[in-house]
Design a protein around this motif. Structure first.
Motif, short mmCIF file in Angstrom:
data_model
loop_
_atom_site.label_atom_id
_atom_site.label_comp_id
_atom_site.label_asym_id
_atom_site.label_seq_id
_atom_site.Cartn_x
_atom_site.Cartn_y
_atom_site.Cartn_z
N THR A 70 0.70 -1.25 0.18
CA THR A 70 -0.04 0.06 -0.03
C THR A 70 0.88 1.20 0.04
N ALA A 71 1.76 1.12 0.82
CA ALA A 71 2.93 2.30 0.86
C ALA A 71 3.64 2.62 -0.59
N GLY A 72 4.01 1.69 -0.99
CA GLY A 72 4.68 1.62 -2.43
C GLY A 72 3.75 2.19 -3.56
N LEU A 73 2.43 1.78 -3.52
CA LEU A 73 1.65 2.11 -4.40
C LEU A 73 1.22 3.62 -4.25
N GLU A 74 1.30 4.10 -2.94
CA GLU A 74 1.05 5.63 -2.76
C GLU A 74 1.94 6.36 -3.19
N LYS A 75 3.14 5.73 -2.98
CA LYS A 75 4.36 6.67 -3.52
C LYS A 75 4.25 6.66 -5.17
N ALA A 76 4.00 5.44 -5.73
CA ALA A 76 3.68 5.53 -7.16
C ALA A 76 2.87 6.48 -7.67
N GLN A 77 1.85 6.72 -6.91
CA GLN A 77 0.74 7.52 -7.42
C GLN A 77 1.17 9.26 -7.42
N ALA A 78 2.58 9.47 -6.44
CA ALA A 78 3.07 10.59 -6.37
C ALA A 78 4.11 11.07 -7.47
N VAL A 79 4.30 10.01 -8.22
CA VAL A 79 5.40 10.29 -9.06
C VAL A 79 5.11 11.32 -10.27
N PRO A 80 5.56 12.37 -10.55
CA PRO A 80 5.44 13.29 -11.55
C PRO A 80 4.99 12.54 -12.73
N GLY A 81 3.64 13.03 -13.40
CA GLY A 81 3.30 12.42 -14.58
C GLY A 81 2.09 11.15 -14.50
N VAL A 82 2.17 10.87 -13.39
CA VAL A 82 1.18 9.62 -13.24
C VAL A 82 -0.02 9.89 -13.33
N GLU A 83 -0.98 9.23 -14.20
CA GLU A 83 -2.47 9.55 -14.03
C GLU A 83 -3.33 8.89 -13.01
N ARG A 84 -2.95 7.60 -13.00
CA ARG A 84 -3.45 6.72 -12.00
C ARG A 84 -2.84 5.44 -11.43
N VAL A 85 -2.99 4.90 -10.58
CA VAL A 85 -2.54 3.46 -10.28
C VAL A 85 -3.36 2.61 -9.73
N SER A 86 -3.53 1.45 -10.59
CA SER A 86 -4.62 0.50 -10.07
C SER A 86 -4.47 -0.12 -8.73
N ASN A 87 -5.39 -0.40 -8.05
CA ASN A 87 -5.61 -1.17 -6.80
C ASN A 87 -5.65 -2.83 -7.01
N PRO A 88 -4.73 -3.41 -6.40
CA PRO A 88 -4.74 -5.01 -6.90
C PRO A 88 -5.97 -5.56 -6.33
N ALA A 89 -6.21 -5.20 -5.18
CA ALA A 89 -7.52 -5.67 -4.42
C ALA A 89 -8.75 -5.50 -5.11
N GLN A 90 -9.10 -4.24 -5.59
CA GLN A 90 -10.17 -3.92 -6.34
C GLN A 90 -10.29 -4.65 -7.87
N THR A 91 -9.07 -4.65 -8.45
CA THR A 91 -9.00 -5.19 -10.02
C THR A 91 -8.70 -6.58 -10.04
N ARG A 92 -8.59 -7.27 -8.84
CA ARG A 92 -8.45 -8.71 -8.62
C ARG A 92 -7.36 -9.18 -9.52
N THR A 93 -6.11 -8.53 -9.50
CA THR A 93 -4.82 -8.83 -10.14
C THR A 93 -3.93 -9.40 -9.17
N ILE A 94 -4.42 -10.37 -8.23
CA ILE A 94 -3.72 -11.24 -7.62
C ILE A 94 -3.81 -12.55 -7.72
N SER A 95 -2.74 -13.17 -7.79
CA SER A 95 -3.10 -14.70 -8.42
C SER A 95 -4.01 -15.61 -7.04
N ALA A 96 -4.42 -16.92 -7.88
CA ALA A 96 -5.20 -17.46 -6.78
C ALA A 96 -4.60 -18.01 -5.36
N ASP A 97 -3.11 -18.03 -5.70
CA ASP A 97 -2.54 -18.38 -4.08
C ASP A 97 -2.23 -17.25 -3.38
#
Length: 702
Positions: free
Chosen positions: A74-101
């Motif tokens: 969570t901390a890393g993705l929040e920092k990524a959102q603050a990188v200059p030029g970034v429009e948005r950062v997807s949330n793995p929990a919401q977009t279900r981009t985490i493997s089955a295991d």
């Protein structure tokens, strides 16, 4: 010399200060995937920016939902959102981009700018933003268009290639001063050519491969062309009583004329890449052709000036016993011509055997799996395959447009059901529509990887089965990186016969002009086709089938670069014609004086065998230096050209050609009267200027 120095300074200043941005992706107007991509860029502008995919994996035995790792993520993705030029950062929990295991996942970081416009500082900040996750013990790697590595040259491999070329020059010319001149002139020509291409990239969109190809080809032919002229100059200086300035003029009139003719064939062959109808490939060919043209101009202007400056220092020392020039060439000619039928059979069968793997040729575009195994791009590819299946890296986008609003929901529901029922589809995402609902996108994940034939079959099947959309008056496209590679490969496969036809016809015409013969050009073209077939067979064996992958640092066996065959045909044709001209013109010159066909072959190989073999070794050294480039595109091109040059020079030109000419005898030089009347007379080797300046003056006066 001052004029060239001024030109290099001006072009260098323009190329360095006003260069444009080189593209890292290919666009091909007219193919289905490109039409879909253009539509998506227009209708989904928020998604048109470059994307960096952050891929992360929990340590063995752990999961991403453990408190320490989840907090760091969570901390890393929040920092990524603050990188200059970034429009948005997807949330793995919401977009279900985490493997089955729950061990592997990813998040997409979308920038406002296109991938090529994202500055290095932003990429560095994004990499640093994920430091908390690394500190928690997780593996973090990056993929996506933004993180595509830049193509770079000047590494140990390329430098080693130039060093080997210098050693070959020193041995061939027997002088360090003479060996340094070709390198100096080649660097001058390449400097003007490549820096000029960089300046033009400000006005014309071109890929980084265009500048690398211009460097690769320009450096190789620049050295070779200078070698041909210097060799002729030193041969003449070895004659008793020869004058330096007279020799320079004669060398430029003879070998220089052949250089001009050979250079023009390379320029035309590279320009023929425009016949494919693919803009980036046409620009690549034209950029390399312009650099070759500059190299020819250097060989005809700057080189004679440098030869005059070197003066007597280039005069060879008197030879001692056993040092007769061309001795090995004469010996080889006698061996080859003694049993010409046997030589032709063995050589042809050997080349056809090497060409066999080319029957299974498959074309594509290199993805992250082709990047070096230690690179973050390759590691991210492996993680995604492990966590989400091999087909995840071959994800497709089914784009639906122009369906009437009252039928859109039912059409998309039926299409979604049809896609999910396909046996080769692993997952289908819900439709995503644009603001007014006129365009919808459905994500499809195949069960197989991007290089699998089953994935290609799936794309073709989906495109054929679009009745649900078309019956409602709509349009359906299948897009995505994998679909684009399939489309591009199909387009280039269709263009290949036309390109080969242009090259073959061009070769026949040029060689008939050069040698006033029908059988000599036919023999040359057949040899060229053998060289191409064997070269492609060797490339398929290594890069597609995976043999000797460790030796050549090939990260993964995969289909060949889709435009490699067309590029190889264009470049190798020009180089093959170089060797054909320099070898056969010496044979023809002697035959014209003596009328003895076999003796002319022996004389031609004795006089030009050394320089042709040296030129081929230099080409191979320069091209070979690029084999160990980290970029998979440059690596495969370097390998193909290295193998192609060695096969064409040593097997075809120095072995099969003299054997075939020995078999043909005097018939090789016959030309039907009708063709003889039509063809203009071209003095390729400057035979009319073969004598001294005084003799030329006498002939002109007469």
């Amino acid at each position: 010399m001052l004029a060239w120095l001024l030109l290099l300074t001006v072009v260098g200043a323009l190329g360095v200060t006003l260069s444009g941005k080189l593209a890292t992706s290919f666009s091909v107007p007219g193919i289905e995937s490109q039409k879909a991509q253009d539509l998506l860029t227009k209708e989904f502008p928020a998604a048109a920016g470059g994307t960096a995919r952050v891929v992360f994996a929990a340590p063995a035995g752990s999961t991403l939902d453990e408190p320490g790792i989840a907090k760091a993520l969570t901390a890393g993705l929040e920092k990524a959102q603050a990188v200059p030029g970034v429009e948005r950062v997807s949330n793995p929990a919401q977009t279900r981009t985490i493997s089955a295991d729950k061990r592997i996942g990813y998040a997409d970081v979308v920038f406002r700018e296109a991938a090529a416009d994202v500055p290095e500082s932003a990429k560095d900040e994004l990499t640093g933003a994920m430091e908390p996750l690394r500190a928690a013990g997780a593996q973090v790697d990056f993929g996506g268009s933004v993180m595509t590595p830049k193509t770079e040259v000047g590494g140990p491999g390329e430098i080693a290639g130039v060093v080997v070329a210098f050693v070959v020059l020193a041995v061939a010319l027997g002088s360090l001063v003479a060996a340094g001149l070709p390198l100096l002139t080649a660097l001058a020509g390449v400097g003007v050519g490549v820096l000029g291409v960089q300046f033009l990239s400000r006005f014309v969109e071109m890929t980084s491969t265009a500048t690398i190809l211009a460097l690769m080809i320009g450096l190789a032919v620049g050295i070779d062309y200078a070698l041909f002229v210097i060799t002729r100059h030193r041969e003449q200086l070895a004659e008793p009583g020869s004058d330096v300035h007279d020799s320079i003029a004669r060398a430029t009139a003879t070998a220089g004329s052949a250089v001009a003719f050979a250079g023009i064939t390379v320029v035309i062959a590279l320009s023929a890449l425009a016949s494919t109808g693919i803009p980036f490939l046409a620009i690549m060919g034209l950029a390399a052709a312009a650099t070759v043209l500059i190299s020819v101009a250097v060989a005809l202007t700057l080189l004679p000036a440098l030869l005059a400056y070197a003066g007597e220092r280039l005069r060879p020392r008197p030879r001692t016993r056993g040092g007769e020039p061309g001795a090995w060439g004469l010996a080889w000619a006698r061996v080859v011509t003694r049993r010409p039928v046997l030589v032709l059979l063995v050589g042809t069968v050997a080349l056809l055997a090497v060409a066999v793997p080319a029957l299974n040729l498959r074309l594509g575009l290199p993805g992250n799996q082709s990047q070096p195994a230690a690179s973050t791009q390759h590691r991210s590819y492996d993680l995604l395959s492990e966590g989400f299946g091999p087909g995840f890296n071959a994800a497709l986008s089914v784009v639906v447009a122009d369906v009437p609003a009252d039928r859109a929901k039912s059409v998309l529901t039926e299409l979604h059901t049809t896609l999910a029922a396909d046996g080769d589809v692993a997952a289908v995402a819900p439709p995503v529509t644009n603001g007014d609902g006129t365009v919808a996108v459905i994500g499809v994940v195949p069960k197989t990887g991007p290089d699998d034939q089953a994935t290609t079959d799936l794309v073709l099947r989906l495109r054929a089965d679009h009745h649900a959309v078309t019956s409602a008056g709509g349009t359906m496209y299948v897009a995505g990186t994998t679909a684009a590679a399939i489309d591009l490969a199909a387009k280039l496969s269709g263009a290949l016969p036309v390109n080969i036809g242009i090259i073959v016809v061009l070769a026949l015409i040029l060689l008939m002009l050069a040698f006033r013969s029908v059988l000599v050009p036919v023999k040359a073209v057949l040899g060229f086709l053998l060289s191409i077939a064997a070269s492609l067979g060797a490339v398929v064996w290594v890069f597609q089938e995976g043999h000797l992958g460790g030796v050549f640092q090939v990260a993964a066996a995969a289909p060949l670069l889709c435009f490699l065959p067309v590029l190889l045909i264009g470049v190798l044709f020009g180089l093959a014609m170089d060797y054909e001209v320099f070898l056969v013109s010496r044979i023809r010159e002697h035959y014209a004086h003596t009328g003895n066909a076999r003796e002319a072959i022996h004389h031609g190989l004795a006089r030009s065998g050394r320089v042709v073999s040296s030129a081929a070794l230099i080409m191979a050294a320069v091209f070979g230096g690029f084999i160990f480039s980290a970029d998979p595109i440059i690596k495969s091109i370097g390998f193909a050209l290295t193998v192609g040059v060695l096969i064409d020079a040593f097997v075809v030109r120095l072995t099969l050609v003299p054997a075939a000419m020995a078999l043909l005898g005097a018939r090789a030089w016959r030309l039907p009267r009708l063709i003889d009347r039509v063809l203009p007379h071209v003095d390729v080797e400057g035979g009319s200027h073969a004598g001294s300046a005084a003799q030329v003056h006498e002939r002109v006066s007469a």
